[in-house]
Write a protein that holds these residues in place. Structure first.
Motif, short mmCIF file in Angstrom:
data_model
loop_
_atom_site.label_atom_id
_atom_site.label_comp_id
_atom_site.label_asym_id
_atom_site.label_seq_id
_atom_site.Cartn_x
_atom_site.Cartn_y
_atom_site.Cartn_z
N GLU A 62 0.84 -1.20 0.00
CA GLU A 62 0.00 0.00 0.00
C GLU A 62 0.88 1.25 0.00
O GLU A 62 0.62 2.21 0.72
CB GLU A 62 -0.95 -0.02 1.20
N GLN A 63 1.89 1.23 -0.87
CA GLN A 63 2.92 2.27 -0.88
C GLN A 63 2.87 3.06 -2.17
O GLN A 63 2.75 2.49 -3.26
CB GLN A 63 4.30 1.63 -0.70
N LEU A 64 3.00 4.35 -2.07
CA LEU A 64 3.09 5.22 -3.22
C LEU A 64 4.55 5.28 -3.67
O LEU A 64 5.44 5.61 -2.89
CB LEU A 64 2.59 6.63 -2.87
N SER A 65 4.78 4.94 -4.94
CA SER A 65 6.15 4.92 -5.45
C SER A 65 6.64 6.34 -5.69
O SER A 65 5.87 7.31 -5.69
CB SER A 65 6.21 4.13 -6.76
N GLY A 66 7.95 6.46 -5.94
CA GLY A 66 8.52 7.76 -6.24
C GLY A 66 7.94 8.37 -7.50
O GLY A 66 7.94 9.59 -7.68
N ALA A 67 7.41 7.52 -8.40
CA ALA A 67 6.79 8.01 -9.63
C ALA A 67 5.31 8.33 -9.45
O ALA A 67 4.61 8.66 -10.41
CB ALA A 67 6.95 6.97 -10.74
N GLY A 68 4.82 8.21 -8.21
CA GLY A 68 3.43 8.54 -7.93
C GLY A 68 2.45 7.43 -8.22
O GLY A 68 1.24 7.67 -8.33
N LEU A 69 2.93 6.19 -8.30
CA LEU A 69 2.07 5.04 -8.62
C LEU A 69 1.86 4.20 -7.37
O LEU A 69 2.81 3.84 -6.68
CB LEU A 69 2.73 4.20 -9.71
N MET A 70 0.62 3.87 -7.07
CA MET A 70 0.30 3.09 -5.89
C MET A 70 0.49 1.61 -6.15
O MET A 70 0.14 1.10 -7.21
CB MET A 70 -1.14 3.37 -5.45
N ASN A 71 1.05 0.90 -5.16
CA ASN A 71 1.14 -0.57 -5.24
C ASN A 71 -0.24 -1.17 -5.47
O ASN A 71 -1.26 -0.61 -5.06
CB ASN A 71 1.69 -1.15 -3.94
N ALA A 72 -0.26 -2.35 -6.07
CA ALA A 72 -1.53 -3.05 -6.30
C ALA A 72 -2.14 -3.53 -4.99
O ALA A 72 -3.37 -3.65 -4.89
CB ALA A 72 -1.30 -4.22 -7.24
N ASP A 73 -1.30 -3.83 -4.00
CA ASP A 73 -1.80 -4.47 -2.77
C ASP A 73 -2.19 -3.47 -1.71
O ASP A 73 -1.50 -2.47 -1.47
CB ASP A 73 -0.72 -5.39 -2.18
N THR A 74 -3.27 -3.79 -1.01
CA THR A 74 -3.55 -3.18 0.29
C THR A 74 -2.88 -4.05 1.36
O THR A 74 -2.39 -5.14 1.08
CB THR A 74 -5.05 -3.14 0.55
N PHE A 75 -2.91 -3.57 2.60
CA PHE A 75 -2.38 -4.40 3.68
C PHE A 75 -3.18 -5.70 3.80
O PHE A 75 -2.62 -6.75 4.12
CB PHE A 75 -2.37 -3.63 5.00
N GLU A 76 -4.46 -5.65 3.51
CA GLU A 76 -5.27 -6.85 3.62
C GLU A 76 -4.87 -7.88 2.57
O GLU A 76 -4.65 -9.06 2.89
CB GLU A 76 -6.75 -6.51 3.50
#
Length: 476
Positions: free
Chosen positions: A62-76
């Motif tokens: 659930e992390q925003l990358s340096g390029a502004g793209l969110m990971n596919a996964d949530t913590f769940e």
């Protein structure tokens, strides 16, 4: 009356293996031995291996990358995948971007994990902006609260920090007790290679490995080791991928530098040649540093055998093969505009179990050490990584005869593909307990979102700074 007794299995405690029963009470290991008395539930592990739950100390959730793209996964979704693969503790990232207050960043990630995480968990703090009160207030306060791992990048525009800033962070960690983890690649070398590849039209995903030359990794690893040596502050070198990288670690330790290091399954089980006939779309194999050559794989295994490399993490970095992830800039985008990373939380342990236990490479006790005990020790995860009285009852019961062939999309994360599709493994975690609670049984998840707990990091021996380093001569 115990809560659970696991009987009949071969128990790998993290301090050796023994045929014994394991009793659990109030979430912790109560006893090891025979005839341990009655329990509310008995689990028969005859013919199976009873191991500590995995500790994955490097995953992006659930992390925003340096390029502004969110990971596919949530913590769940990510921690569901972790539990299904036998991992019960995770360390993911609280990512500061320039201009963000670090204390706010960490609080926001803690709230996300509190709502969704099913594994017990801790965080690495990504520091990309040392201005303001980052070094004088936020880092010291967060470290005192048990957030004792800091990650720095030597590459990537939005998160890269310079040498002087690295030294400042190292000194702050030294003063307050922590470990500095580094993604070490030389930014200039990579920029130079990328520019030449783009100018020549070589921009497909299979050109990505060329863009991150091994020289970039070797130089930055060497520089980071020198900084650790100069300040006496321990560092963790993330995702070592090449033979020369192992040599850098070995040489630095020979000089007495306070360095620990890891590698990842995609370096042990993939090479750059896999881009020629990938099990998934080539973009799905892109990661940094990239996969290397078969000779590098052998060097990494040798480094694990000698102890030059301390652990194997997944570097789970999930992006879907669609416009929300890898193809956010279009399916015809150059590799320079595609997200780096692949899923690995669920595949890490089965891949390593197959190689190390089923096929006999390094053996059961080293498997437990590299995937559970050592990461818990290094990052100060008290109560994790061993099955001994007083430790948390995080248990993975493995069927060593079970076989599975990975499918194209058979993982329980939200990535939508398996980069190891088509690969067969022997050995699978069939029952998983987290603090004595059965959370996976016969392939069915039994945990609820948010049931994981944050693990405050203690100051570990791996975090202890050296006395009187060269930099200390400047102290008053």
């Amino acid at each position: 009356m115990h809560d659970v007794v696991i009987t009949g299995g071969l128990l790998a405690t993290g301090a050796g293996s023994v045929h014994a029963d394991l009793a659990i009470r109030d979430g912790t290991v109560a006893a090891i031995g025979a005839d341990l008395g009655p329990a509310r539930r008995e689990i028969d592990a005859t013919g199976r291996l009873v191991l500590p739950g995995g500790v994955d100390s490097h995953c992006h959730i659930e992390q925003l990358s340096g390029a502004g793209l969110m990971n596919a996964d949530t913590f769940e979704t990510a921690t569901c995948s972790a539990l299904m693969g036998g991992t019960t503790s995770t360390i993911s990232f609280a990512a500061q971007h320039p201009g963000m207050r670090l204390s706010t960043v960490v609080a926001d990630y803690e709230a996300l994990a509190e709502r969704g995480a099913m594994t017990d968990h801790a965080f690495h703090m990504i520091v990309s902006d040392v201005s303001g009160e980052t070094l004088t207030h936020d880092l010291p306060a967060l470290m005192a609260a048990g957030h004792r791992s800091i990650k720095l990048f030597t590459v990537y525009d939005k998160v890269r920090v310079g040498d002087a800033e690295i030294l400042d962070v190292l000194w702050t960690a030294r003063e307050h007790g922590g470990l500095v983890c580094v993604h070490a690649e030389n930014d200039g070398l990579i920029r130079w290679m990328v520019r030449r590849l783009v100018e020549s039209g070589r921009v497909a995903p299979h050109h990505h490995p060329i863009s991150h030359p091994r020289a970039a990794e070797i130089e930055a690893l060497s520089r980071t080791c020198r900084f650790a040596e100069f300040t006496g502050q321990p560092v963790m070198l993330f995702h070592v991928s090449c033979a020369e990288g192992v040599g850098v670690v070995r040489e630095a330790r020979g000089r007495g530098a306070p360095v620990v290091a890891e590698t990842c399954p995609h370096y042990l089980f993939m090479t750059a040649a896999d881009f020629a006939d990938p099990p998934v779309e080539p973009a799905g194999l892109m990661c940094s540093p990239p996969q290397r050559e078969s000779a590098d794989q052998e060097a990494l295994w040798a480094g694990l055998a000698r102890g030059d490399l301390d652990l194997v993490s997944s570097d789970h970095a999930p992006y879907r093969l669609d416009e929300s992830g890898k193809y956010a800039n279009g399916r015809d985008a150059p590799f320079t505009r595609m997200a780096n990373g692949m899923p690995g939380l669920e595949t890490r342990l089965p891949l390593l179990f197959d190689a190390m236990v089923s096929k006999g490479r390094l053996g059961l006790d080293r498997f437990v050490a590299l995937t559970s005990t050592r990461p818990a020790e290094i990052f100060g995860l008290t109560g994790k990584g061993r099955l001994l009285p007083g430790y948390d009852a995080d248990v993975a019961i493995w069927d060593p005869a079970a076989t599975r062939t990975f499918g194209a999309n058979d993982l329980h994360d939200n990535t939508g593909y398996n980069p190891f599709a088509g690969r067969s493994v022997q050995g699978w975690p069939v029952t998983v307990l987290r603090r004595g609670e059965v959370v996976v049984e016969d392939g069915v998840l039994a945990a609820r979102a948010g049931s994981g707990r944050r693990i405050p990091m203690a100051v570990s021996p791996a975090m202890t700074p050296q006395a009187n380093p060269p930099a200390a001569r400047l102290d008053p």
